[in-house]
Design a protein around this motif. Structure first.
Motif, short mmCIF file in Angstrom:
data_model
loop_
_atom_site.label_atom_id
_atom_site.label_comp_id
_atom_site.label_asym_id
_atom_site.label_seq_id
_atom_site.Cartn_x
_atom_site.Cartn_y
_atom_site.Cartn_z
N GLY A 190 -7.97 1.65 4.57
CA GLY A 190 -9.44 1.28 4.48
C GLY A 190 -9.24 0.05 5.32
O GLY A 190 -8.54 -0.53 5.85
N GLU A 191 -10.36 -0.81 5.19
CA GLU A 191 -10.86 -2.01 5.82
C GLU A 191 -9.85 -2.75 5.38
O GLU A 191 -9.43 -3.06 4.21
CB GLU A 191 -12.18 -2.35 5.72
CG GLU A 191 -12.47 -3.63 6.67
CD GLU A 191 -14.09 -3.82 6.36
OE1 GLU A 191 -14.22 -5.14 6.26
OE2 GLU A 191 -14.92 -2.97 6.35
N GLY A 192 -8.96 -3.54 6.28
CA GLY A 192 -7.96 -4.47 6.11
C GLY A 192 -6.78 -3.92 5.91
O GLY A 192 -5.76 -4.62 5.80
N THR A 193 -6.38 -2.66 5.94
CA THR A 193 -5.09 -1.98 5.78
C THR A 193 -4.56 -2.18 7.11
O THR A 193 -5.10 -2.12 8.13
CB THR A 193 -5.19 -0.30 5.71
OG1 THR A 193 -6.07 -0.25 4.43
CG2 THR A 193 -3.92 0.19 5.48
N VAL A 194 -3.20 -2.54 6.98
CA VAL A 194 -2.43 -2.68 8.04
C VAL A 194 -1.21 -1.48 8.08
O VAL A 194 -0.67 -1.35 7.16
CB VAL A 194 -1.39 -3.84 7.93
CG1 VAL A 194 -0.43 -4.23 9.13
CG2 VAL A 194 -2.27 -5.12 7.79
N ILE A 195 -1.26 -1.04 9.20
CA ILE A 195 -0.35 0.00 9.49
C ILE A 195 0.74 -0.24 10.53
O ILE A 195 0.33 -0.60 11.73
CB ILE A 195 -0.91 1.36 10.09
CG1 ILE A 195 -2.25 1.99 8.87
CG2 ILE A 195 0.05 2.54 10.30
CD1 ILE A 195 -2.89 3.15 9.57
N GLU A 196 2.09 -0.38 10.21
CA GLU A 196 3.16 -0.70 10.98
C GLU A 196 3.28 0.06 12.22
O GLU A 196 3.47 1.40 11.84
CB GLU A 196 4.49 -1.11 10.05
CG GLU A 196 5.59 -1.84 10.93
CD GLU A 196 6.71 -1.93 9.97
OE1 GLU A 196 7.79 -2.18 10.58
OE2 GLU A 196 6.63 -1.98 8.64
#
Length: 125
Positions: A72-78
């Protein structure tokens, strides 16, 4: 009428490969090669006007659909690439080379670091 319905069986003994002169076939190809080499080169300048899409790909990663659905908003995907590694430059989806990001006149740009061997390189200037 029954004679017309009979099928002729293939008989391998009827084939005689000795009549074929295969060694002459190779020399015919070799003889035609110089003729092909002496053909004038075509003017390929019209290719220069064909538009292509240049893409600078930062990186990618594979995640499960479940993980993506939780994002969702603010999620960080490496992503897979390390900070500072050259980025992939693709032309119409095919790798052209690697580059780094630069800023030119307040817009992002790319500076080519290396160009991989590709058919694009073989086109004369």
């Amino acid at each position: 009428m029954s004679e017309m319905n009979e099928q002729t069986a293939f008989n391998a003994e009827d084939l005689n490969f000795n009549d074929l002169q295969l060694e002459d076939f190779d020399t015919d190809l070799a003889a035609s090669a110089p003729a092909m080499a002496s053909m004038p080169e075509r003017d390929l300048s019209f290719f220069r006007k064909i538009p292509v899409t240049v893409t600078l790909e930062v990186s990618s990663t594979e995640i499960s659909l479940g993980e993506l659905m939780k994002a969702g908003e603010g999620t960080v995907i490496e992503l897979d690439k390390l900070n500072g590694e050259p980025l992939d430059v693709k032309v119409n989806g095919s790798l052209m080379g690697h580059a780094e990001v630069v800023v030119v006149n307040e817009k992002y740009g790319l500076r080519l670091i290396d160009v991989v061997d590709s058919p694009i390189n073989s086109l004369e200037h």
